[in-house]
Design a protein around this motif. Structure first.
Motif, PDB file in Angstrom:
ATOM      1  N   LYS A 125       0.827  -1.205   0.000  1.00 53.17           N
ATOM      2  CA  LYS A 125       0.000   0.000   0.000  1.00 53.17           C
ATOM      3  C   LYS A 125       0.864   1.259   0.000  1.00 53.17           C
ATOM      4  CE  LYS A 125      -2.070   1.639   3.704  1.00 53.17           C
ATOM      5  NZ  LYS A 125      -3.004   1.791   4.838  1.00 53.17           N
ATOM      6  N   ARG A 126       1.897   1.273   0.834  1.00 55.19           N
ATOM      7  CA  ARG A 126       2.752   2.451   0.915  1.00 55.19           C
ATOM      8  C   ARG A 126       3.423   2.736  -0.425  1.00 55.19           C
ATOM      9  NH1 ARG A 126       5.584   0.728   4.611  1.00 55.19           N
ATOM     10  NH2 ARG A 126       7.394  -0.021   3.452  1.00 55.19           N
ATOM     11  N   GLU A 127       3.953   1.687  -1.067  1.00 55.74           N
ATOM     12  CA  GLU A 127       4.627   1.879  -2.353  1.00 55.74           C
ATOM     13  C   GLU A 127       3.653   2.393  -3.409  1.00 55.74           C
ATOM     14  OE1 GLU A 127       7.279  -0.614  -5.628  1.00 55.74           O
ATOM     15  OE2 GLU A 127       6.205  -1.690  -4.047  1.00 55.74           O
ATOM     16  N   LEU A 128       2.461   1.793  -3.464  1.00 58.38           N
ATOM     17  CA  LEU A 128       1.489   2.192  -4.472  1.00 58.38           C
ATOM     18  C   LEU A 128       1.023   3.629  -4.255  1.00 58.38           C
ATOM     19  CD1 LEU A 128      -0.242   1.437  -6.896  1.00 58.38           C
ATOM     20  CD2 LEU A 128      -1.937   0.478  -5.319  1.00 58.38           C
ATOM     21  N   VAL A 129       0.714   3.983  -3.012  1.00 56.95           N
ATOM     22  CA  VAL A 129       0.234   5.336  -2.726  1.00 56.95           C
ATOM     23  C   VAL A 129       1.325   6.366  -2.990  1.00 56.95           C
ATOM     24  CG1 VAL A 129      -0.584   6.884  -0.901  1.00 56.95           C
ATOM     25  CG2 VAL A 129      -1.531   4.578  -1.100  1.00 56.95           C
ATOM     26  N   GLU A 130       2.571   6.043  -2.622  1.00 56.27           N
ATOM     27  CA  GLU A 130       3.665   6.977  -2.879  1.00 56.27           C
ATOM     28  C   GLU A 130       3.863   7.189  -4.377  1.00 56.27           C
ATOM     29  OE1 GLU A 130       7.022   5.381  -0.850  1.00 56.27           O
ATOM     30  OE2 GLU A 130       6.445   6.201   1.104  1.00 56.27           O
ATOM     31  N   LYS A 131       3.748   6.113  -5.145  1.00 56.16           N
ATOM     32  CA  LYS A 131       3.889   6.232  -6.596  1.00 56.16           C
ATOM     33  C   LYS A 131       2.738   7.053  -7.188  1.00 56.16           C
ATOM     34  CE  LYS A 131       7.536   3.770  -7.943  1.00 56.16           C
ATOM     35  NZ  LYS A 131       8.565   4.223  -8.925  1.00 56.16           N
ATOM     36  N   ILE A 132       1.532   6.868  -6.653  1.00 53.08           N
ATOM     37  CA  ILE A 132       0.386   7.652  -7.105  1.00 53.08           C
ATOM     38  C   ILE A 132       0.616   9.134  -6.830  1.00 53.08           C
ATOM     39  CG2 ILE A 132      -1.996   8.246  -6.448  1.00 53.08           C
ATOM     40  CD1 ILE A 132      -2.073   6.059  -8.387  1.00 53.08           C
ATOM     41  N   GLN A 133       1.078   9.446  -5.627  1.00 53.05           N
ATOM     42  CA  GLN A 133       1.342  10.842  -5.273  1.00 53.05           C
ATOM     43  C   GLN A 133       2.389  11.453  -6.190  1.00 53.05           C
ATOM     44  OE1 GLN A 133       2.491  10.241  -1.196  1.00 53.05           O
ATOM     45  NE2 GLN A 133       0.436  10.628  -0.417  1.00 53.05           N
ATOM     46  N   SER A 134       3.446  10.676  -6.435  1.00 49.27           N
ATOM     47  CA  SER A 134       4.519  11.159  -7.297  1.00 49.27           C
ATOM     48  C   SER A 134       4.025  11.372  -8.718  1.00 49.27           C
ATOM     49  CB  SER A 134       5.673  10.151  -7.273  1.00 49.27           C
ATOM     50  OG  SER A 134       6.721  10.562  -8.110  1.00 49.27           O
ATOM     51  N   ALA A 135       3.269  10.393  -9.249  1.00 47.82           N
ATOM     52  CA  ALA A 135       2.765  10.505 -10.617  1.00 47.82           C
ATOM     53  C   ALA A 135       1.810  11.682 -10.765  1.00 47.82           C
ATOM     54  CB  ALA A 135       2.077   9.210 -11.039  1.00 47.82           C
ATOM     55  N   ALA A 136       0.940  11.874  -9.776  1.00 51.24           N
ATOM     56  CA  ALA A 136      -0.035  12.965  -9.838  1.00 51.24           C
ATOM     57  C   ALA A 136       0.634  14.326  -9.836  1.00 51.24           C
ATOM     58  CB  ALA A 136      -1.016  12.857  -8.673  1.00 51.24           C
ATOM     59  N   ALA A 137       1.862  14.392  -9.291  1.00 52.24           N
ATOM     60  CA  ALA A 137       2.578  15.669  -9.212  1.00 52.24           C
ATOM     61  C   ALA A 137       3.371  15.993 -10.465  1.00 52.24           C
ATOM     62  CB  ALA A 137       3.528  15.655  -8.000  1.00 52.24           C
ATOM     63  N   VAL A 138       3.392  15.082 -11.424  1.00 50.40           N
ATOM     64  CA  VAL A 138       4.207  15.281 -12.632  1.00 50.40           C
ATOM     65  C   VAL A 138       3.679  16.444 -13.471  1.00 50.40           C
ATOM     66  CG1 VAL A 138       4.739  14.273 -14.892  1.00 50.40           C
ATOM     67  CG2 VAL A 138       5.086  12.935 -12.812  1.00 50.40           C
ATOM     68  N   ASP A 139       4.602  17.249 -13.961  1.00 51.06           N
ATOM     69  CA  ASP A 139       4.285  18.340 -14.880  1.00 51.06           C
ATOM     70  C   ASP A 139       4.363  17.780 -16.306  1.00 51.06           C
ATOM     71  OD1 ASP A 139       4.091  20.593 -16.421  1.00 51.06           O
ATOM     72  OD2 ASP A 139       5.891  21.573 -15.629  1.00 51.06           O
ATOM     73  N   LEU A 140       3.210  17.492 -16.886  1.00 50.54           N
ATOM     74  CA  LEU A 140       3.196  16.891 -18.223  1.00 50.54           C
ATOM     75  C   LEU A 140       3.765  17.823 -19.279  1.00 50.54           C
ATOM     76  CD1 LEU A 140      -0.211  14.980 -18.358  1.00 50.54           C
ATOM     77  CD2 LEU A 140       2.076  14.053 -18.013  1.00 50.54           C
ATOM     78  N   ASP A 141       3.657  19.127 -19.066  1.00 47.51           N
ATOM     79  CA  ASP A 141       4.215  20.068 -20.032  1.00 47.51           C
ATOM     80  C   ASP A 141       5.728  19.909 -20.149  1.00 47.51           C
ATOM     81  OD1 ASP A 141       1.758  21.150 -20.616  1.00 47.51           O
ATOM     82  OD2 ASP A 141       1.931  22.783 -19.166  1.00 47.51           O
ATOM     83  N   ALA A 142       6.366  19.444 -19.073  1.00 48.00           N
ATOM     84  CA  ALA A 142       7.816  19.269 -19.086  1.00 48.00           C
ATOM     85  C   ALA A 142       8.235  17.965 -19.732  1.00 48.00           C
ATOM     86  CB  ALA A 142       8.363  19.310 -17.653  1.00 48.00           C
ATOM     87  N   THR A 143       7.293  17.033 -19.891  1.00 49.09           N
ATOM     88  CA  THR A 143       7.651  15.712 -20.396  1.00 49.09           C
ATOM     89  C   THR A 143       7.143  15.417 -21.792  1.00 49.09           C
ATOM     90  OG1 THR A 143       5.663  14.698 -19.429  1.00 49.09           O
ATOM     91  CG2 THR A 143       7.632  14.789 -18.046  1.00 49.09           C
ATOM     92  N   ARG A 144       6.131  16.127 -22.253  1.00 51.49           N
ATOM     93  CA  ARG A 144       5.532  15.797 -23.540  1.00 51.49           C
ATOM     94  C   ARG A 144       6.313  16.410 -24.699  1.00 51.49           C
ATOM     95  NH1 ARG A 144      -0.242  17.452 -24.100  1.00 51.49           N
ATOM     96  NH2 ARG A 144      -0.344  15.793 -25.646  1.00 51.49           N
ATOM     97  N   GLY A 145       6.256  15.733 -25.845  1.00 51.84           N
ATOM     98  CA  GLY A 145       6.808  16.297 -27.076  1.00 51.84           C
ATOM     99  C   GLY A 145       8.301  16.180 -27.222  1.00 51.84           C
ATOM    100  N   ARG A 146       8.933  15.347 -26.364  1.00 55.94           N
ATOM    101  CA  ARG A 146      10.366  15.166 -26.505  1.00 55.94           C
ATOM    102  C   ARG A 146      10.645  13.900 -27.279  1.00 55.94           C
ATOM    103  NH1 ARG A 146      10.992  17.393 -21.264  1.00 55.94           N
ATOM    104  NH2 ARG A 146      11.316  19.612 -21.572  1.00 55.94           N
TER     105      ARG A 146
END
Length: 365
Positions: A125-146
């Protein structure tokens, strides 16, 4: 509590063709204060559900009927860009598909809960929730189109078209210079771009610590080896690292840089407890390198959540090495680099496309 951009709990959509797995993931997430707003049983349904509910994050299975997870990620990124966390099986065969999902726009992945759930529920549970929190915080503008860098010819020498501008023939670093690279969420594709642009003539020794589960780092190394002119492999305990080699810290082990009496660098795997909740930890690799590396040394800290790497960058800085951090505009998550910058141990802040140049510039003799 995991928070969304609107200030409330993180809102998630769970996608899996197994009703049991959807229920399990929902239970784990809701126990971690994540609001599961909808479910989907295949990729086509996922695209529709994400468009309707506009969640903060999506958990995505890979193998599903009607439309698989890869095509669903691509569809979501085209129609309603949303951070997607892939749920991948432990099997090595799934690793290649998982990396393909990252290429198509997924921001991270986590191993799917399996038989260990009953014996290790809190950890799962801890690993999954931490990964969810991290993923939700991602700035897609910084990652898309590369774009992905072209596959490297492993026999090539650097040319004006392939070498970074800072690494002309007269300005190459001293052969045997060492670079330690640390990355977490959003890091694999950035690491790939940085390594693919390293000049062969520099004869660098490079160690990469990418937060990644056991079983995936070997495939990650093989993938990088196909796209980089250096010899890239997963690190082995006791091996020496020579100029022209890149070694990837194995998931599930810490990686230390050591030196023998002749001053030759070697690598040592450690089974110590996780640090900052991760294993391998960037801090341990960087700190060990700062202790033993006598030739020019650079530390590079890329995108990721948390503070792993801050102490390591500080150690490299205090040892006289050069330190480079990825900037906010190109970081999927400006967590680790930001904390290192705030700690005052970063010499240069650069966008991902300039990381290689700025690193080489700092170790050029």
């Amino acid at each position: 509590m995991s928070a969304s951009t609107s200030g409330g709990p993180t809102r998630a959509v769970v996608v899996d063709d197994s009703r049991f797995m959807r229920t399990l993931i929902r239970t784990l997430l809701e126990d971690g204060d994540v609001d599961v707003v909808a479910e989907a049983s295949n990729g086509r349904e996922a695209i529709s559900v994400v468009g309707e509910h506009r969640p903060d994050v999506v958990t995505m299975d890979i193998e599903m009927p009607e439309m698989n997870g890869l095509d669903a990620v691509e569809g979501i990124m085209n129609e309603c860009p949303t951070p997607v966390l892939m749920l991948s099986a432990h099997a090595e065969a799934d690793a290649d598909v998982t990396f393909e999902a990252l290429d198509r726009g997924a921001v991270d992945f986590v191993t799917k809960p399996g038989g260990e759930v009953t014996s290790g529920m809190p950890r799962v549970k801890r690993e999954l929730v931490e990964k969810i929190q991290s993923a939700a915080a991602v700035d897609l503008d910084a990652t898309r189109g590369r774009s992905r860098p072209p596959t490297a010819d492993t026999n090539r020498r650097t040319t004006p078209d392939t070498a970074p501008s800072a690494s002309s023939k007269t300005d190459l670093p001293e052969e045997g210079s060492t670079i330690i690279i640390g990355a977490s969420t959003g890091g694999p594709n950035v690491v790939e771009r940085v390594l693919a642009s390293l000049p062969v003539d520099a004869g660098l020794r490079v160690v990469v610590v990418q937060h990644m589960p056991k079983g995936f780092t070997k495939r990650f190394a093989e993938r990088l080896d196909a796209r980089c002119a250096y010899d890239v492999r997963e690190a082995e305990d006791g091996e020496r690292i020579a100029p022209g080699q890149i070694r990837i810290a194995p998931g599930g082990s810490h990686l230390l840089v050591t030196a023998d009496r002749a001053g030759r660098l070697a690598l040592e795997l450690s089974d110590d407890e996780p640090l900052h909740g991760v294993k391998p930890a960037i801090d341990l690799t960087m700190a060990s390198a700062a202790e033993v590396v006598e030739s020019p040394l650079a530390g590079v800290l890329l995108t990721g959540m948390g503070r792993d790497g801050v102490e390591g960058m500080s150690r490299i800085d205090r040892a006289g090495g050069h330190t480079v951090a990825q900037n906010e505009e190109t970081s999927a998550i400006f967590g680790m680099p930001k904390r290192a910058i705030e700690a005052g141990c970063v010499d240069t802040v650069a966008p991902d496309g300039r990381i290689t140049d700025e690193t080489l510039r700092g170790i050029t003799t």
